[in-house]
Scaffold this active site. Structure first.
Site, mmCIF file in Angstrom:
data_model
loop_
_atom_site.group_PDB
_atom_site.id
_atom_site.type_symbol
_atom_site.label_atom_id
_atom_site.label_comp_id
_atom_site.label_asym_id
_atom_site.label_seq_id
_atom_site.Cartn_x
_atom_site.Cartn_y
_atom_site.Cartn_z
ATOM 1 N N ASP A 28 0.791 -1.251 0.000
ATOM 2 C CA ASP A 28 0.000 0.000 0.000
ATOM 3 C C ASP A 28 0.820 1.297 0.000
ATOM 4 O OD1 ASP A 28 -1.916 -1.937 0.227
ATOM 5 O OD2 ASP A 28 -2.797 -1.203 2.085
ATOM 6 N N GLU A 76 -4.651 -0.765 -1.444
ATOM 7 C CA GLU A 76 -5.980 -0.825 -0.816
ATOM 8 C C GLU A 76 -6.896 0.132 -1.565
ATOM 9 O OE1 GLU A 76 -6.107 0.000 3.421
ATOM 10 O OE2 GLU A 76 -8.284 0.257 3.384
ATOM 11 N N LYS A 133 -6.699 -4.762 -3.287
ATOM 12 C CA LYS A 133 -7.401 -5.408 -2.162
ATOM 13 C C LYS A 133 -8.409 -4.435 -1.545
ATOM 14 C CE LYS A 133 -3.616 -4.352 1.070
ATOM 15 N NZ LYS A 133 -4.313 -3.533 2.057
ATOM 16 N N LYS A 136 -7.772 -4.731 4.603
ATOM 17 C CA LYS A 136 -6.447 -4.417 5.148
ATOM 18 C C LYS A 136 -5.454 -5.535 4.829
ATOM 19 C CE LYS A 136 -8.312 -0.753 6.954
ATOM 20 N NZ LYS A 136 -8.275 0.487 6.128
ATOM 21 N N VAL A 161 3.139 0.289 4.308
ATOM 22 C CA VAL A 161 2.400 1.059 5.324
ATOM 23 C C VAL A 161 0.973 0.524 5.440
ATOM 24 C CG1 VAL A 161 3.785 3.119 4.961
ATOM 25 C CG2 VAL A 161 1.695 2.830 3.616
ATOM 26 N N THR A 162 0.388 0.721 6.634
ATOM 27 C CA THR A 162 1.053 1.145 7.848
ATOM 28 C C THR A 162 1.405 -0.095 8.670
ATOM 29 O OG1 THR A 162 -1.033 1.359 9.086
ATOM 30 C CG2 THR A 162 -0.246 3.306 7.931
ATOM 31 N N CYS A 166 -2.214 -2.487 7.724
ATOM 32 C CA CYS A 166 -2.177 -3.422 6.587
ATOM 33 C C CYS A 166 -0.965 -4.341 6.600
ATOM 34 C CB CYS A 166 -2.293 -2.643 5.282
ATOM 35 S SG CYS A 166 -3.951 -1.948 5.074
ATOM 36 N N GLN A 206 7.588 -13.582 21.619
ATOM 37 C CA GLN A 206 7.242 -14.988 21.878
ATOM 38 C C GLN A 206 7.910 -15.931 20.879
ATOM 39 O OE1 GLN A 206 2.931 -15.448 23.092
ATOM 40 N NE2 GLN A 206 2.816 -13.435 22.105
HETATM 41 C C1 C5J Z 1 -3.144 0.626 5.492
HETATM 42 C C2 C5J Z 1 -4.865 1.868 6.605
HETATM 43 N N1 C5J Z 1 -2.629 0.438 4.281
HETATM 44 N N2 C5J Z 1 -4.052 2.294 7.565
HETATM 45 N N3 C5J Z 1 -4.402 1.124 5.566
HETATM 46 O O1 C5J Z 1 -2.492 0.394 6.499
HETATM 47 O O2 C5J Z 1 -6.046 2.149 6.637
#
Ligand code: C5J
Length: 225
Positions: A28, A76, A133, A136, A161-162, A166, A206
């Site tokens: 993204d 996205e 897509k 996310k 990102v972020t 996502c 973990q």
């Molecule tokens: C992504 C968002 N790409 N933060 N989307 O992380 O809405």
């Protein structure tokens, strides 16, 4: 390909990858998240926080292209009629502009609009895979899983990102499907630096509950052999 595989200095521990079964996934890196006037800013975010990820991603992308690994970009976004955008997503919160509203880079988070596209610094080459897509995660309602299977991919180098939205969602989806995910720490960013830190910690805690985390320099060193 420079070497058939290599060990990446990662956390919680080193991981050895066969490059022929490894893809770079860039999540993204779109104008809608990275630039002023897009989806990210309409939600009230400071988009300048994301700029730091561009150079590390560009360096890894160049090395991965040289080495001949599969490259997958994701975006996205939604269809122009919003038929793939759940009302629960569109109506949420109190953004200045909602998904589908006209903005300075075209309709917010809509496929085909300027804001939906990938930033010029990381633009896909002809033939590179771009996954559109609606959610996310990169697996939900996309052909991503089928493509990874078709190419025999078992390992993902993940950046974009972020970090906590996502990137994390995609890594969790991938982990449940059996992929080894190495998240490139400086190749990810968040509007909230503390969420970036925690998003990485959640992955590598973990004993690596969702995957591994490595700096771009470690990935570059492994690719250079
Ligand atoms: C992504 C968002 N790409 N933060 N989307 O992380 O809405």
């Amino acid at each position: 390909m420079a070497n058939s595989g290599a060990t990446i200095a990662a956390e919680p521990g080193p991981i050895t990858l066969d490059w022929s079964k490894t893809a770079l996934v860039i999540i993204d890196m779109q104008r809608d998240f990275m630039e002023r006037g897009g989806f990210g800013e309409t939600l009230g975010n400071d988009v300048s926080q994301l700029a730091r990820a561009v150079k590390p991603i560009a360096e890894v992308l160049a090395a991965v292209r040289d080495a001949g690994l599969l490259v997958v970009h994701t975006r996205e976004g939604h269809l122009p009629d919003l038929s793939d955008a759940p009302p629960a997503k569109v109506e949420r919160g109190a953004p200045r502009l909602r998904i589908g509203d006209p903005g300075p880079m075209g309709r917010i988070l809509i496929r085909g609009e300027a804001g939906h596209d990938i930033i010029p610094e990381l633009y896909p080459l002809d033939g590179e895979i771009v996954i559109d897509k609606p959610g996310k995660g990169a697996f939900y309602a996309t052909e991503f899983g089928d493509i990874l299977q078709k190419y025999g991919i078992e390992n993902l180098l993940v950046c974009g990102v972020t970090t906590e939205v996502c990137v994390n969602t995609t890594v969790r989806e991938a982990n449940d499907r059996g992929y080894r995910c190495v998240v490139i720490s400086d190749g990810c960013a968040s509007y909230f630096p503390e969420f970036h830190e925690m998003g990485l910690k959640m992955i590598k805690a973990q004993g690596g509950i969702f995957g591994w985390v490595a700096e771009s320099a470690a990935v570059l060193a492994a690719l250079a052999g």
